[in-house]
Motif scaffolding. Structure first.
Motif, PDB file in Angstrom:
ATOM      1  N   ALA A 196       3.980   6.007  -5.138  1.00  0.00           N
ATOM      2  CA  ALA A 196       3.967   6.158  -6.593  1.00  0.00           C
ATOM      3  C   ALA A 196       2.992   7.243  -7.023  1.00  0.00           C
ATOM      4  CB  ALA A 196       3.599   4.834  -7.247  1.00  0.00           C
ATOM      5  N   GLU A 197       1.845   7.326  -6.320  1.00  0.00           N
ATOM      6  CA  GLU A 197       0.858   8.342  -6.678  1.00  0.00           C
ATOM      7  C   GLU A 197       1.351   9.746  -6.309  1.00  0.00           C
ATOM      8  OE1 GLU A 197      -2.626   7.102  -4.682  1.00  0.00           O
ATOM      9  OE2 GLU A 197      -3.177   5.587  -6.191  1.00  0.00           O
ATOM     10  N   ARG A 198       2.010   9.849  -5.150  1.00  0.00           N
ATOM     11  CA  ARG A 198       2.478  11.163  -4.718  1.00  0.00           C
ATOM     12  C   ARG A 198       3.729  11.623  -5.464  1.00  0.00           C
ATOM     13  NH1 ARG A 198       1.656   8.944   0.495  1.00  0.00           N
ATOM     14  NH2 ARG A 198       3.934   8.746   0.645  1.00  0.00           N
ATOM     15  N   GLU A 199       4.521  10.683  -5.841  1.00  0.00           N
ATOM     16  CA  GLU A 199       5.804  11.027  -6.454  1.00  0.00           C
ATOM     17  C   GLU A 199       5.957  10.330  -7.809  1.00  0.00           C
ATOM     18  OE1 GLU A 199       8.797  10.027  -3.656  1.00  0.00           O
ATOM     19  OE2 GLU A 199       7.980  11.294  -2.080  1.00  0.00           O
ATOM     20  N   LYS A 200       5.063  10.653  -8.703  1.00  0.00           N
ATOM     21  CA  LYS A 200       5.087  10.030 -10.026  1.00  0.00           C
ATOM     22  C   LYS A 200       6.361  10.375 -10.802  1.00  0.00           C
ATOM     23  CE  LYS A 200       0.075   9.825 -10.511  1.00  0.00           C
ATOM     24  NZ  LYS A 200      -1.107  10.235 -11.303  1.00  0.00           N
TER      25      LYS A 200
ATOM     26  N   ILE B  46       2.184   2.023  -3.418  1.00  0.00           N
ATOM     27  CA  ILE B  46       1.173   2.639  -4.289  1.00  0.00           C
ATOM     28  C   ILE B  46       1.024   4.119  -3.947  1.00  0.00           C
ATOM     29  CG2 ILE B  46      -1.268   2.631  -4.881  1.00  0.00           C
ATOM     30  CD1 ILE B  46      -1.240  -0.393  -4.451  1.00  0.00           C
ATOM     31  N   GLN B  47       0.968   4.417  -2.632  1.00  0.00           N
ATOM     32  CA  GLN B  47       0.818   5.814  -2.225  1.00  0.00           C
ATOM     33  C   GLN B  47       2.029   6.655  -2.638  1.00  0.00           C
ATOM     34  OE1 GLN B  47       0.051   5.816   1.968  1.00  0.00           O
ATOM     35  NE2 GLN B  47      -1.699   4.412   1.772  1.00  0.00           N
TER      36      GLN B  47
ATOM     37  N   ASP C 100       0.831  -1.208   0.000  1.00  0.00           N
ATOM     38  CA  ASP C 100       0.000   0.000   0.000  1.00  0.00           C
ATOM     39  C   ASP C 100       0.862   1.254   0.000  1.00  0.00           C
ATOM     40  OD1 ASP C 100      -2.229  -1.558   0.016  1.00  0.00           O
ATOM     41  OD2 ASP C 100      -2.546  -1.446   2.188  1.00  0.00           O
TER      42      ASP C 100
END
Length: 698
Positions: free
Chosen positions: A245-249, A242-243, A239
């Motif tokens: 990756a979403e915050r630091e694309k 994923i978080q 998890d």
């Protein structure tokens, strides 16, 4: 190419004896990364194909009896640190590291982890099959395989919620026959997540070079607790990825993990897999993760303010137990895992398991791992309550149980059975010891059972008596079921109930019934007193009159010899008549046990009528008989039969007591009823009862 083994089973039915039902399909699907092929294993779908019972392949109880090696806590602590490092460095390899650790510590041939899944990819507690995410040793080629949830060794472990030791489990689970090499022994330990069993960790011996022991079970259980936390950590880490990756694309890759034990431990602390604290020997806690603080209801602010000290967290009664771990820590740099309690912020207690190490040998700072044992303790208490309920149920029901392995003669008794036999608890029980107790008159039955039991393996149900040391007698009822033990040898499981109280109660009841029947006869005969007196007085009066007449005839001159002889004959006739009445009366009054005999229903009825006739005539009752001539004899108690007829006559006479407008008449008949039975009927002319009362009487 890495191969994948998937075992699937489709059994339409399995009967209660553990045999295959109408059809079975056992197949192994084997495939690689790019392709999959299907190969059917030649296991006959014959309805007579035997499948061994679960008990026959289990040898769990042997673990406690086998010689066990001493614990190596230093090695265990190193294993925990190794697992912690793996979780921090590469979470995806934690299960494989766990398998390697189990193999190394238990010295088994293969080790691995089985997790439930619903989709074949992700673990799920409601899964219908197990998959193997980690395997090491000789079974490593089968990585990614699995077994069914509803018919497999891992499923049996979850169903029983305890550690199980199998021997040659392919005898019960034939789909494992093709898996090579075969398993000699397999030790499986439940794998829990948030109090729910979602899989097992296991070790396998493929030969008999060594056997698993109690230390293997303990160390696998200890590693399993850590693995449970690691399982949750993996989900949290996924998890977190994923978080992130979403915050630091824009970030292409994760920074390289920092090296060094302290950095790894710090990352593990932040992962909150288990409670972890940094401590000093003086009692201070210099750092703790949220898992530990939540366990004790404290916050990071409390920790920063110095309100959390490990010495203050320990209840007074547990402080003496910390002497050994502290001394061990100072001497060796580690302290072995041990159980204790901590005091929460609200004053409640929490049971924990903790172990730890100093950062440096001879230093004063270290790290400790803390596991919350609340769920485990609750489960243990529930198990103890269940065992206590069973023992109390046996005590209240006066029922004991035992097992008897015929081949070895080994006998295991329940506590209640010791009480029933009045033997000291724990005394070794033998067939000969049971024979100091069997009543001499029942020894033949007991020895016949012992003689037949090994041959046929059939179930038994019998009643027998015990002769106790004080010469009192106990009545027992036993039911024994034949089964097979873990080695396939004949074994009997039996339940024995002490029915002494019930037996004595039945005997007292039968005696009371006999007493009541006798009283009923006496009370009924009381109503015939006048009639009986009349029947006896008549011949007695005749005897007196005839005696006087005979005396006068003999005193005459010359004596009237012929007249005197005739008078004497009349006297004898009247005496016989009185004697017959007395004989009938004595039979009805006689108190004796029920006697079955051949009875002429007509003769028995005539005797009752003769005793009752005078009383009926004085009541104005006319008696008419219609007795059939071709009645066969009946089998029964003559006195009880006459008692019934007597009651019918009395009831009929009383029913006509208010009849004034026509003669009171009784008709007594005997006949066949058309069903190869005979019948006696008493009819009166009483007023009877209203039709609506018939249902109530019925």
């Amino acid at each position: 190419m890495e191969s994948e083994l998937i075992c699937a089973m489709n059994i339409s039915s399995i009967d209660v004896d553990g045999h295959l039902g109408s059809r079975s399909d056992l197949n192994v699907l084997c495939g690689g990364e790019a392709a999959a092929t299907e190969a059917n294993i030649g296991v006959a779908a014959d309805t007579s194909l035997p499948i061994a019972s679960l008990e026959s392949v289990l040898c769990t109880e042997e673990l406690q009896r086998r010689p066990s090696r001493a614990p190596d806590f230093e090695k265990e602590n190193r294993a925990l640190v190794k697992l912690a490092s793996a979780l921090a460095d590469s979470p995806g390899t934690i299960f494989q590291t766990l398998a390697l650790t189990i193999q190394e510590i238990t010295q088994c041939d293969s080790a691995g982890l089985s997790l439930l899944t619903r989709d074949g990819k992700k673990p799920h507690v409601d899964g219908q099959r197990f998959y193997w995410p980690a395997i090491c040793g000789m079974w490593n080629p089968h990585l990614g395989g699995g077994t069914p949830r509803n018919f497999g060794p891992c499923g049996d472990v979850l169903d029983q919620n305890r550690t199980l030791l199998f021997r040659h489990f392919e005898r019960r689970y034939p789909y494992l026959i093709p898996v090579s090499p075969a398993a000699e022994e397999c030790l499986l330990v439940p794998f829990y997540v948030e109090g729910k069993a979602v899989g097992t960790i296991w070790g396998i011996m493929h030969s008999d070079r060594r056997k698993f022991d109690a230390e293997d079970e303990r160390i696998m259980g200890s590693l399993g607790k850590f693995a449970s936390s690691a399982y949750q950590a993996l989900a949290h880490i996924e998890d977190l990825k994923i978080q992130v990756a979403e915050r630091e694309k824009a970030e292409a890759e994760v920074r390289q993990l920092a090296s060094g034990l302290e950095t790894k431990i710090r990352r593990l602390v932040e992962a909150n897999v288990v409670g972890i604290v940094m401590f000093t020997l003086e009692g201070a806690i210099t750092g703790a993760n949220d898992a530990f603080l939540e366990m004790l209801q404290y916050t990071q602010e409390d920790l920063a303010a110095g309100h959390v000290r490990w010495r203050d967290l320990t209840p007074a009664e547990w402080r003496s137990s910390e002497g050994r771990p502290i001394a061990e820590l100072k001497e060796t740099g580690i302290f072995r895992p041990f159980e204790k309690e901590y005091i929460r912020k609200d004053g409640s207690r929490v049971p924990v398991l903790l172990g730890g190490t100093l950062f440096e040998q001879g230093g004063k700072e270290g790290v400790a791992f803390i596991l919350d044992l609340s769920e485990q303790k609750r489960a243990e208490r529930a198990l103890r309550r269940s065992e206590a309920f069973l023992a109390e149920g046996q005590r209240l029901g006066q029922t004991g149980s035992y097992s008897w392995r015929v081949a070895t003669g080994e006998i295991t008794w329940s506590e209640q059975l010791y009480r029933i036999y009045e033997l000291e608890l724990g005394v070794p029980v033998t067939l000969e010891l049971i024979r100091t107790r069997v009543h001499p008159e029942d020894l033949t039955l007991y020895e016949k059972m012992l003689e037949e039991a090994p041959r046929g393996g059939k179930d038994f149900e019998w009643q027998y008596r015990l002769m106790m040391p004080d010469h009192s007698i106990k009545y027992l009822q036993a039911v024994a079921r034949a089964t097979r033990d873990r080695d396939g040898q004949l074994e009997y499981i039996a339940a024995i109930q002490d029915v002494t109280a019930r037996r004595l109660s039945e005997e007292a009841r039968d005696k009371a019934r006999s007493e009541l029947a006798h009283v009923a006869r006496v009370m009924s005969l009381g109503t015939l007193a006048a009639s009986i007196a009349h029947e006896i007085n008549q011949p007695l009066s005749g005897i007196m009159t005839n005696a006087g007449t005979c005396q006068r005839m003999l005193a005459a001159t010359p004596p009237n010899i012929d007249g005197a002889l005739e008078t004497a004959r009349r006297t004898i006739r009247d005496a016989s008549r009185a004697s017959e009445v007395i004989t009938r009366l004595r039979a009805l009054f006689n108190r004796k046990e029920t006697a079955t005999e051949s009875v002429d229903l007509n003769d028995a009825t005539r005797e009752v009528i003769a005793l009752s006739l005078s009383g009926l005539q004085r009541s104005g009752v006319l008696v008419r008989t219609e007795l059939a001539d071709d009645l066969p004899p009946v089998t029964g108690d003559r006195i009880q039969l006459q008692q019934v007829v007597l009651n019918l006559l009395r009831n009929a006479s009383e029913a006509m007591s208010t009849v004034d407008d026509h003669p009171r008449q009784l008709v007594i008949t005997t006949d066949r009823d058309g069903r190869d039975q005979v019948r006696v009927s008493v009819k009166d002319v009483g007023i009877g009862f209203e039709p609506q009362a018939a249902d109530w009487l019925v």
